[in-house]
Enzyme design. Structure first.
Site, PDB file in Angstrom:
ATOM      1  N   GLU A 102      18.902 -17.619  -7.226  1.00 12.17           N
ATOM      2  CA  GLU A 102      18.504 -16.273  -7.610  1.00 12.17           C
ATOM      3  C   GLU A 102      18.041 -16.245  -9.072  1.00 12.17           C
ATOM      4  OE1 GLU A 102      17.576 -13.607  -6.553  1.00 12.17           O
ATOM      5  OE2 GLU A 102      17.935 -12.175  -8.158  1.00 12.17           O
ATOM      6  N   LYS A 112       6.572  -4.486  -4.275  1.00 15.63           N
ATOM      7  CA  LYS A 112       7.994  -4.162  -4.119  1.00 15.63           C
ATOM      8  C   LYS A 112       8.446  -4.307  -2.668  1.00 15.63           C
ATOM      9  CE  LYS A 112      12.078  -2.833  -5.340  1.00 15.63           C
ATOM     10  NZ  LYS A 112      12.930  -3.944  -5.824  1.00 15.63           N
ATOM     11  N   LYS A 133      14.358 -15.046 -10.281  1.00 15.98           N
ATOM     12  CA  LYS A 133      14.127 -13.935 -11.205  1.00 15.98           C
ATOM     13  C   LYS A 133      13.217 -14.388 -12.340  1.00 15.98           C
ATOM     14  CE  LYS A 133      15.177 -11.177  -9.587  1.00 15.98           C
ATOM     15  NZ  LYS A 133      15.802 -10.566  -8.457  1.00 15.98           N
ATOM     16  N   HIS A 177      19.910 -37.439  -7.454  1.00 16.37           N
ATOM     17  CA  HIS A 177      19.163 -38.034  -6.340  1.00 16.37           C
ATOM     18  C   HIS A 177      17.657 -37.879  -6.526  1.00 16.37           C
ATOM     19  CE1 HIS A 177      22.835 -38.873  -4.196  1.00 16.37           C
ATOM     20  NE2 HIS A 177      23.222 -37.610  -4.360  1.00 16.37           N
ATOM     21  N   TRP A 225      -3.296  -2.546  -1.253  1.00 22.93           N
ATOM     22  CA  TRP A 225      -2.976  -3.936  -1.593  1.00 22.93           C
ATOM     23  C   TRP A 225      -3.808  -4.765  -0.629  1.00 22.93           C
ATOM     24  CZ3 TRP A 225      -0.523  -8.427   0.250  1.00 22.93           C
ATOM     25  CH2 TRP A 225       0.020  -9.257  -0.723  1.00 22.93           C
ATOM     26  N   CYS A 278       0.816  -1.209   0.000  1.00 22.69           N
ATOM     27  CA  CYS A 278       0.000   0.000   0.000  1.00 22.69           C
ATOM     28  C   CYS A 278       0.856   1.268   0.000  1.00 22.69           C
ATOM     29  CB  CYS A 278      -0.860   0.050   1.246  1.00 22.69           C
ATOM     30  SG  CYS A 278      -1.802  -1.418   1.561  1.00 22.69           S
ATOM     31  N   GLU A 336       9.504 -14.933 -11.107  1.00 19.53           N
ATOM     32  CA  GLU A 336       8.698 -13.789 -10.703  1.00 19.53           C
ATOM     33  C   GLU A 336       8.317 -12.875 -11.858  1.00 19.53           C
ATOM     34  OE1 GLU A 336      10.410 -11.038  -7.856  1.00 19.53           O
ATOM     35  OE2 GLU A 336      12.408 -11.441  -8.583  1.00 19.53           O
ATOM     36  N   ASN A 375      -1.848   2.155   5.997  1.00 19.05           N
ATOM     37  CA  ASN A 375      -1.031   1.004   5.595  1.00 19.05           C
ATOM     38  C   ASN A 375      -0.805   0.141   6.816  1.00 19.05           C
ATOM     39  OD1 ASN A 375      -0.767   2.208   3.146  1.00 19.05           O
ATOM     40  ND2 ASN A 375       1.426   2.630   3.302  1.00 19.05           N
ATOM     41  N   GLY A 376      -0.636  -1.162   6.603  1.00 18.03           N
ATOM     42  CA  GLY A 376      -0.376  -2.060   7.727  1.00 18.03           C
ATOM     43  C   GLY A 376      -1.595  -2.919   8.004  1.00 18.03           C
ATOM     44  N   ARG A 393       5.140  -0.072  -5.985  1.00 19.28           N
ATOM     45  CA  ARG A 393       5.080  -0.881  -4.771  1.00 19.28           C
ATOM     46  C   ARG A 393       4.054  -2.008  -4.874  1.00 19.28           C
ATOM     47  NH1 ARG A 393       7.182   1.901  -0.315  1.00 19.28           N
ATOM     48  NH2 ARG A 393       5.758   0.780   1.026  1.00 19.28           N
TER      49      ARG A 393
HETATM   50  C1  F6R Z   1      13.027 -10.587  -5.868  1.00 18.47           C
HETATM   51  C2  F6R Z   1      12.678  -9.644  -4.856  1.00 18.47           C
HETATM   52  C3  F6R Z   1      12.193 -10.126  -3.530  1.00 18.47           C
HETATM   53  C4  F6R Z   1      12.862  -9.306  -2.427  1.00 18.47           C
HETATM   54  C5  F6R Z   1      12.280  -9.659  -1.052  1.00 18.47           C
HETATM   55  C6  F6R Z   1      12.965  -8.885   0.057  1.00 18.47           C
HETATM   56  O1  F6R Z   1      13.471  -9.980  -7.018  1.00 18.47           O
HETATM   57  O2  F6R Z   1      12.786  -8.488  -5.080  1.00 18.47           O
HETATM   58  O3  F6R Z   1      12.402 -11.494  -3.345  1.00 18.47           O
HETATM   59  O4  F6R Z   1      14.240  -9.576  -2.477  1.00 18.47           O
HETATM   60  O5  F6R Z   1      10.907  -9.395  -1.041  1.00 18.47           O
HETATM   61  O6  F6R Z   1      12.810  -7.507  -0.129  1.00 18.47           O
HETATM   62  P1  F6R Z   1      13.734  -6.467   0.611  1.00 18.47           P
HETATM   63  O7  F6R Z   1      15.117  -6.656   0.079  1.00 18.47           O
HETATM   64  O8  F6R Z   1      13.160  -5.137   0.297  1.00 18.47           O
HETATM   65  O9  F6R Z   1      13.674  -6.812   2.077  1.00 18.47           O
END
Ligand code: F6R
Length: 609
Positions: free
Chosen positions: A484, A604, A488, A507, A75, A2, A491, A101-102, A27
């Site tokens: 990683e 985000k 990527k 295995h 959100w 949010c 997502e 928010n929250g 976000r």
């Molecule tokens: C993946 C991604 C998420 C963040 C995770 C932690 O590309 O962006 O997996 O890494 O939500 O977010 P932060 O780093 O903001 O704590």
């Protein structure tokens, strides 16, 4: 997640608010709304959907020259995304408007109490209860701030909120507990937001509220106090962010821009921190002198998602360079397993946003148990940075795309410096230290070289974009890189990707290999080269296509595709190997026509559980 924007001043509030919401779109959200106050009337416009839908809806009504207002992107947590559940929420009389928010954890009880009093709730949200409760407190309160304070005494949970009162024409009351709120100080005008991204177009002078703090804001300034009604004194600080840090600047999307910014972001993270003379790193923000660094017997990295994988890369670096045990753990699990907190362990909380609730909660658990925790955080002034109090800032610059790229790279670069520092107060020789210093310094140029191979990665991506599943495989240094890479791809492209330690393949998962299951194999030119070549041969023998990502000379024809990265210091290979995987995910997502910066269902910063 949010987003909040508030404004009080002399300009027309609606355009300022809507533009602020646009800047918070990254976000993640599912509905948007705005409330402005003019001549004792609160005008609310809200809609499920995007900020552009809100803008369209606003355009249907006559312009409102109000100069005070609040706005929100929601959100969904309590109740589906809908016009009704979108914020702002009003009390029955339409006197109080609230954006929040929250999560209010005792929302059910609060709502039940209101219903028992005959209040008719029109939404399913926790926030609406706040509007009614604040309105009810007004009769006995001396000010709106007091009414908000009194209402918040009944609230359990997290909030960043802004309140507007029909009878106070230019005032906003703001409160924070666990969800960020920042005030922007203008000239005869004040801004409120959940993220500086919404403010930097107007002012760089900001005030970060602390948890348990409230503020009353009017065009001429602000005053702050605690939930217990004690005055606090807060001077504005200047944020070193420019408005165009949040602009595309000619790029098609933010992920592309942020990948391209990596060389300069890494150079920024290294600036002033490398020491050739003593072959070490200076990380002044850690607040640990050599004695304290020597006393560290173990390092544990905590983060979520990509930040956790960066932590895994960090743990490998610490074990390699400092020869002390290190590991990484998802911060989201930490507090629930009643962790044994060891006084000789250095805990590192990793977060781009500095707002991730699970990581913040892990830090709080550590602090409660007397653990020593430092932050590795990108956003200055964020909750995790402040809760840790010391650590290393990532200096990646604002990251807007949901998929983390440059922040992740800077996390690993920072951990290489931390590992170097821990190593050099122990047995890492000056020669070995200098090799790492030189390798770090060369990184921006080497990342530039990887990025220059973009077209080649795009061709490969085109060939594999329609695969339904993919494996990402790596050993030791390559294993977190594989995780990683899979993350990527999942997502942003929605292609199912799974990461395995390469040796685990035989295995079980090897059963899945066939012509329709491509594998991306990380092959650094290190002691495990022969083993990784063996993995590729096992996959090829079963008809599986292989994309090798490597800085080694591989036997001709071994892999179907080879993505090359330059050779550097072996310990730093994970940093370079990660970059082609970003490009691969990016181009597959582009080929599939995905909304790269805003992948479905994701936000985000994840400020809820
Ligand atoms: C993946 C991604 C998420 C963040 C995770 C932690 O590309 O962006 O997996 O890494 O939500 O977010 P932060 O780093 O903001 O704590």
């Amino acid at each position: 997640m949010c987003g909040i924007v508030g404004y009080t001043g002399t300009r027309e509030a609606t355009p300022v608010l809507v533009e602020g919401l646009h800047r918070l779109e990254y976000r993640g959200y599912d509905s948007a709304g705005v409330a402005v106050l003019r001549r004792g009337k609160v005008g609310v416009t809200k809609t499920a959907g995007r900020v552009r839908d809100l803008r369209d809806r606003l355009a249907e009504s006559p312009p409102n020259p109000a100069t005070v207002g609040i706005a929100h992107t929601r959100w969904a947590t309590h109740g589906e995304p809908s016009d009704r559940n979108a914020h702002p929420h009003l009390d029955t009389e339409g006197r109080i408007a609230v954006v929040h928010n929250g999560i209010i954890e005792n929302a059910e009880q609060l709502r039940a109490r209101l219903t028992a009093r005959g209040v008719e709730l029109v939404s399913e949200t926790d926030t609406e209860a706040l509007a009614h409760m604040i309105a009810a407190e007004l009769a006995a309160a001396d000010s709106l701030e007091d009414a908000v304070r009194a209402a918040l005494r009944h609230v359990e949970g997290t909030y960043g909120l802004v309140v507007l009162d029909r009878t106070r024409p230019d005032e906003l009351v703001v409160a924070r507990n666990g969800s960020p709120i920042v005030l922007g100080v203008g000239d005869g005008e004040m801004f409120v937001a959940s993220d500086v991204a919404a403010l930097v177009h107007h002012t760089q002078r900001v005030v970060f509220l602390d948890d348990g703090e409230l503020a009353t804001v009017h065009p001429g300034g602000y005053r702050t106090s605690t939930l217990e009604a004690r005055r606090t004194s807060k001077e504005p600080t200047t944020v070193e962010l420019a408005a165009d840090d949040y602009e595309l600047g000619g790029h098609s999307d933010f992920m592309r821009k942020e990948m391209a910014e990596q060389p300069e972001a890494v150079a920024r993270a290294l600036r002033g921190r490398l020491d050739d003379r003593f072959a070490t790193a200076h990380l002044g923000g850690l607040g640990l002198d050599p004695m304290a660094l020597r006393a560290v017997r173990r390092v544990k990295f905590l983060g979520c998602g990509s930040a956790y994988y960066a932590g895994q890369m960090g743990a490998t670096l610490v074990e390699e360079l400092a020869r002390i045990p290190a590991d990484a753990e998802p911060a989201s699990e930490f507090r629930y397993r009643d962790p044994v907190v060891d006084p000789d362990t250095l805990y590192v909380a990793i977060s781009q946003s500095g707002e991730t609730l699970d990581t913040l909660a892990a830090v709080q658990e550590l602090r409660r148990k007397g653990g020593r925790v430092i932050g590795a955080v990108n956003v200055v002034g964020s909750a995790i940075a402040r809760e840790c109090g010391s650590g290393v800032f990532l200096h990646a610059g604002p990251e807007v795309s949901v998929a983390s790229t440059k922040a992740l790279t800077n996390m690993t670069v920072s951990f290489a410096m931390l590992a170097l520092l821990l190593g050099r107060v122990r047995d890492l020789s000056a020669a070995a230290g200098l090799r790492v210093v030189t390798g770090l310094r060369a990184l921006p140029e080497r990342i530039e070289e990887v990025l220059a191979d973009d077209e080649r990665v795009r061709e490969v991506a085109k060939r594999y974009a329609h695969a339904r599943h993919m494996f990402f495989l790596g050993r030791v240094r390559g294993w977190p890189v594989a995780r990683e890479g899979a993350q990527k791809l999942k997502e942003i492209s929605y292609v199912h990707a799974e990461a395995y330690q390469a040796a685990e393949l035989k295995h079980g998962p090897l059963a899945l290999i066939d012509a329709d299951m491509p594998s991306v194999v990380l092959v650094p030119d290190d002691d495990l080269l022969a083993k990784n070549i063996g993995t590729i041969e096992q996959i090829k023998a079963r008809g599986g296509p292989v994309i090798a990502v490597t800085n080694a000379e591989l036997p001709a024809g071994l892999a179907d595709e080879v993505l090359r990265v330059p050779r550097g210091e072996p310990e730093l290979d994970p940093i370079l190997l990660t970059v082609p995987l970003q490009l691969l995910a990016y181009h597959i997502a582009a080929e599939l026509g995905r909304d790269i910066d805003k992948p479905r269902n994701l936000a985000k910063s994840v400020t809820v559980e």
